[in-house]
Design a protein around this motif. Structure first.
Motif, PDB file in Angstrom:
ATOM      1  N   THR A 230      -1.159  -3.669   4.437  1.00 50.80           N
ATOM      2  CA  THR A 230      -0.573  -4.651   4.330  1.00 50.80           C
ATOM      3  C   THR A 230      -0.439  -6.776   4.714  1.00 50.80           C
ATOM      4  O   THR A 230      -0.422  -7.178   4.074  1.00 50.80           O
ATOM      5  CB  THR A 230       0.618  -4.698   3.655  1.00 50.80           C
TER       6      THR A 230
ATOM      7  N   GLN B 189       0.645  11.074  -3.572  1.00 52.05           N
ATOM      8  CA  GLN B 189       0.947  10.645  -2.725  1.00 52.05           C
ATOM      9  C   GLN B 189       2.581  11.361  -2.689  1.00 52.05           C
ATOM     10  O   GLN B 189       3.382  11.492  -1.912  1.00 52.05           O
ATOM     11  CB  GLN B 189       1.544   9.118  -2.121  1.00 52.05           C
TER      12      GLN B 189
ATOM     13  N   SER C 251       6.312  -4.254   1.606  1.00 54.25           N
ATOM     14  CA  SER C 251       6.188  -3.379   2.707  1.00 54.25           C
ATOM     15  C   SER C 251       7.931  -2.671   3.152  1.00 54.25           C
ATOM     16  O   SER C 251       8.413  -4.405   3.658  1.00 54.25           O
ATOM     17  CB  SER C 251       5.549  -4.034   3.626  1.00 54.25           C
TER      18      SER C 251
ATOM     19  N   ILE D   6       0.675  -1.088   0.270  1.00 53.90           N
ATOM     20  CA  ILE D   6      -0.079   0.212  -0.144  1.00 53.90           C
ATOM     21  C   ILE D   6       0.688   1.218  -0.685  1.00 53.90           C
ATOM     22  O   ILE D   6       2.069   0.955   0.444  1.00 53.90           O
ATOM     23  CB  ILE D   6      -1.055  -0.562   1.113  1.00 53.90           C
TER      24      ILE D   6
HETATM   25  O1  F6P Z   1       0.873   6.073   4.282  1.00 52.74           O
HETATM   26  C1  F6P Z   1       1.632   6.203   4.890  1.00 52.74           C
HETATM   27  C2  F6P Z   1       3.046   4.916   4.353  1.00 52.74           C
HETATM   28  O2  F6P Z   1       4.395   4.733   5.652  1.00 52.74           O
HETATM   29  C3  F6P Z   1       3.786   4.883   2.996  1.00 52.74           C
HETATM   30  O3  F6P Z   1       4.330   6.915   3.500  1.00 52.74           O
HETATM   31  C4  F6P Z   1       3.921   4.180   3.045  1.00 52.74           C
HETATM   32  O4  F6P Z   1       4.676   4.339   1.588  1.00 52.74           O
HETATM   33  C5  F6P Z   1       3.243   2.992   3.020  1.00 52.74           C
HETATM   34  O5  F6P Z   1       2.400   3.454   4.826  1.00 52.74           O
HETATM   35  C6  F6P Z   1       3.470   2.094   3.636  1.00 52.74           C
HETATM   36  O6  F6P Z   1       4.693   1.679   3.837  1.00 52.74           O
HETATM   37  P1  F6P Z   1       4.789   0.509   3.778  1.00 52.74           P
HETATM   38  O7  F6P Z   1       5.941   0.004   2.843  1.00 52.74           O
HETATM   39  O8  F6P Z   1       5.713   0.167   5.161  1.00 52.74           O
HETATM   40  O9  F6P Z   1       4.238  -0.988   4.410  1.00 52.74           O
END
Ligand code: F6P
Length: 557
Positions: free
Chosen positions: A225, A361, A217, A164
């Protein structure tokens, strides 16, 4: 967590609104605010060729902006006075400019060629980058050749990326953008939302024996996720029965080897990246694995070369000929001096359907900040709202407001001279029809139609005001020859650096995202309250309490 070092990023020495350049821009704005592009173009017949720039295969026409040469000079003064050049040097040099998280910001190292040297904490990180790229390449070749077999011996033909935010928006945008170059034997799906509908619909027609999940992630802790990855494992194992099947059907992309292991994915099947890559700047790290599987390592390398060419342009070109710098300053001119609240991104290419969602984003998570690097509340506007969708569809939806509404909406039009799918219709070449709209829209937005022109057309007096177009609506036009991996890489890097320059002038940290935390924490607290067997004590405000009670009453039907 590493301790923040709030002094690590070169900060603007004086308050932005107190700088000489800002004050000069305020005075200048009062003088030129009313100037119309009709007059600016009439006064300089060369304007449309002069206010243009080429870099990394992209042609930028910024002539249809409400700027004079003096405006540009003053905006460039602002960039210099706020230390944009020093901040740019600090970023490329791996200084820990993400001060609140004590991290370097080195997405540019992800596309540095083999042999380049980028030092982080005394270590050259480029060999590590290429080691991961090589491993991704080997894996991608195996899957694409049908030699990476699922647990029951069938080749993988379905790939589902679970992630995500930055672990989804980049890959999905780039996959759609480069679908023309993708291997059509493979089916790619992307699951991001914790809404179970997305996962269910994504896998409903897939055979688990032929399906590979990429759990993407950075932190490997993100609720959405992890929930989707858990459901994917259950879906796989319901069909494949044995835990050992996970090794053939799951790979991970993460910086968190421990959590990957705890989830049950062999770290031999993990592709790593580093804390100096921000989530929204990570699409060309291993987070791009799904894209590499779709288009192959060679096309992926072309994408990285496009990024790198724009990086080099940004790093070396003087400010006045620097595409990301000029786009950033023009955006800032409307944001801060005309009080424009939004920017529309309007790509005239179906393949770029997700480009504005991706930029939302990139831009809004980066520059949606209200305090400076030293924690003072800003007294000027920072990042705009980014929105848009591909032309010509938008023309039949929201362009009315851009043309005749009461809001100033600067727009970026993006188009290509050659279509990847030439098609002739009874009305002419589809691509000519498409691109005619790009040129027509920017012309109409800039020059509009006066009351006199409307009347001269014989329009009835009472109808005439409705038919007037004020014009003077600013646009940039980005034109490239054709949509290739190289062009896409250059375009993404262009916007990454544009966002950087704006953040640098605004003296904010474009690389943290504390604003997403509060909602996450509260949701974690509410989850058990929704699922509790017996009525839990609720200590929220009266609105939240009532909503939770009502949901609990209705959730079981
Ligand atoms: O939306 C907040 C955030 O930390 C984004 O900066 C990041 O792209 C997303 O969540 C997903 O984070 P992760 O790759 O650690 O699952």
């Amino acid at each position: 967590m590493t301790q923040p070092d709030l002094s690590a990023q070169p900060s603007t020495p004086v308050r932005l609104t107190e700088t000489a350049a800002w004050k000069a821009l305020e005075t200048h704005h009062a003088q030129v605010e009313g100037a119309h592009m009709r007059e600016l173009f009439a006064a300089d017949p060369t304007r449309g060729e002069r206010l243009t720039l080429e870099a990394a295969g992209l042609y930028l026409d910024y002539s249809k902006n409400r700027v004079t040469d003096e405006t540009m000079r003053l905006l460039l003064d602002l960039a210099r006075e706020t230390g944009v050049e020093a901040k740019r040097t600090a970023m490329f040099a791996g200084e820990k400019i993400n001060t609140t998280e004590a991290r370097a910001v080195l997405h540019t190292a992800l596309r540095a060629p083999k042999g380049a040297v980028v030092m982080v904490d005394g270590k050259n990180v480029v060999p590590d980058v290429h080691e991961v790229l090589d491993r991704m390449g080997e894996f991608a070749e195996q899957v694409r050749a049908g030699t990476w077999l699922g647990y029951t011996g069938k080749p993988i033909v379905n790939i589902v990326n679970i992630g995500i935010g930055g672990s989804d928006l980049g890959p999905v945008m780039a996959y759609r953008a480069l679908e023309f170059y993708s291997d059509r034997k493979l089916t790619l799906r992307f699951v991001s939302n914790v809404d179970g509908t997305e996962f269910t619909e994504a896998v409903h027609d897939l055979n688990p024996e032929e399906t590979l999940f990429i759990v993407s992630s950075k932190t490997f802790t993100t609720q959405e996720t992890m929930a989707n990855a858990g459901s994917a494992r259950q879906w796989s194992l319901t069909a494949l029965k044995e835990d050992a099947a996970v090794a053939r059907h799951f790979v991970a992309v993460s910086t968190n080897a421990q959590a990957v292991q705890a989830f049950g994915i062999d770290t031999a099947n993990m592709f790593g990246f580093w804390d100096w890559v921000g989530g929204r700047y990570s699409m060309d790290s291993a987070i791009g694995l799904s894209l590499m599987l779709a288009v192959g390592p060679d096309r992926y390398a072309e994408l990285l070369a496009g990024f790198h060419e724009m990086d080099e342009h940004f790093r070396t070109a003087p400010l006045e000929q620097n595409m990301p710098v000029l786009m950033a300053l023009l955006g800032l001119w409307y944001d801060d001096f005309f009080n424009a609240q939004t920017v529309a991104i309007l790509p005239y290419d179906h393949y770029l359907s997700q480009f504005s969602a991706y930029l939302q984003q990139l831009d809004m998570e980066s520059n949606g900040k209200h305090v400076t690097l030293s924690g003072e509340t800003v007294d000027y506007q920072t990042g705009p709202v980014i929105w848009g969708q591909p032309g010509t569809n938008g023309q039949h939806a929201f362009y009315q407001l851009i043309h005749q509404g009461t809001k100033l909406i600067p727009c970026d039009f993006i188009g290509f001279s050659r279509s990847l799918n030439p098609l002739t219709s009874a009305l002419g070449e589809h691509h000519d029809l498409l691109m005619a709209n790009v040129f027509a829209q920017t012309e109409a937005l800039a020059f509009g139609k006066t009351l006199e022109q409307v009347k001269a057309e014989g329009v009835a007096a009472e109808l005439a005001p409705h038919r007037v177009f004020e014009g003077n609506r600013p646009t940039n036009t980005l034109l490239a020859e054709t949509l290739t991996p190289h062009t896409l890489g250059a375009m993404i890097a262009l916007y990454e650096h544009k966002v950087f320059v704006q953040g640098a002038v605004w003296n904010i940290n474009s690389f943290d995202q504390w604003g997403v935390e509060l909602g996450k924490v509260l949701a974690a607290k509410i989850v058990p309250e929704l699922a509790a067997e017996t009525e839990p004590p609720l200590a929220h405000d009266s609105s939240t309490n009532a909503l939770i009670r009502r949901y609990r009453q209705q959730r079981r039907g």
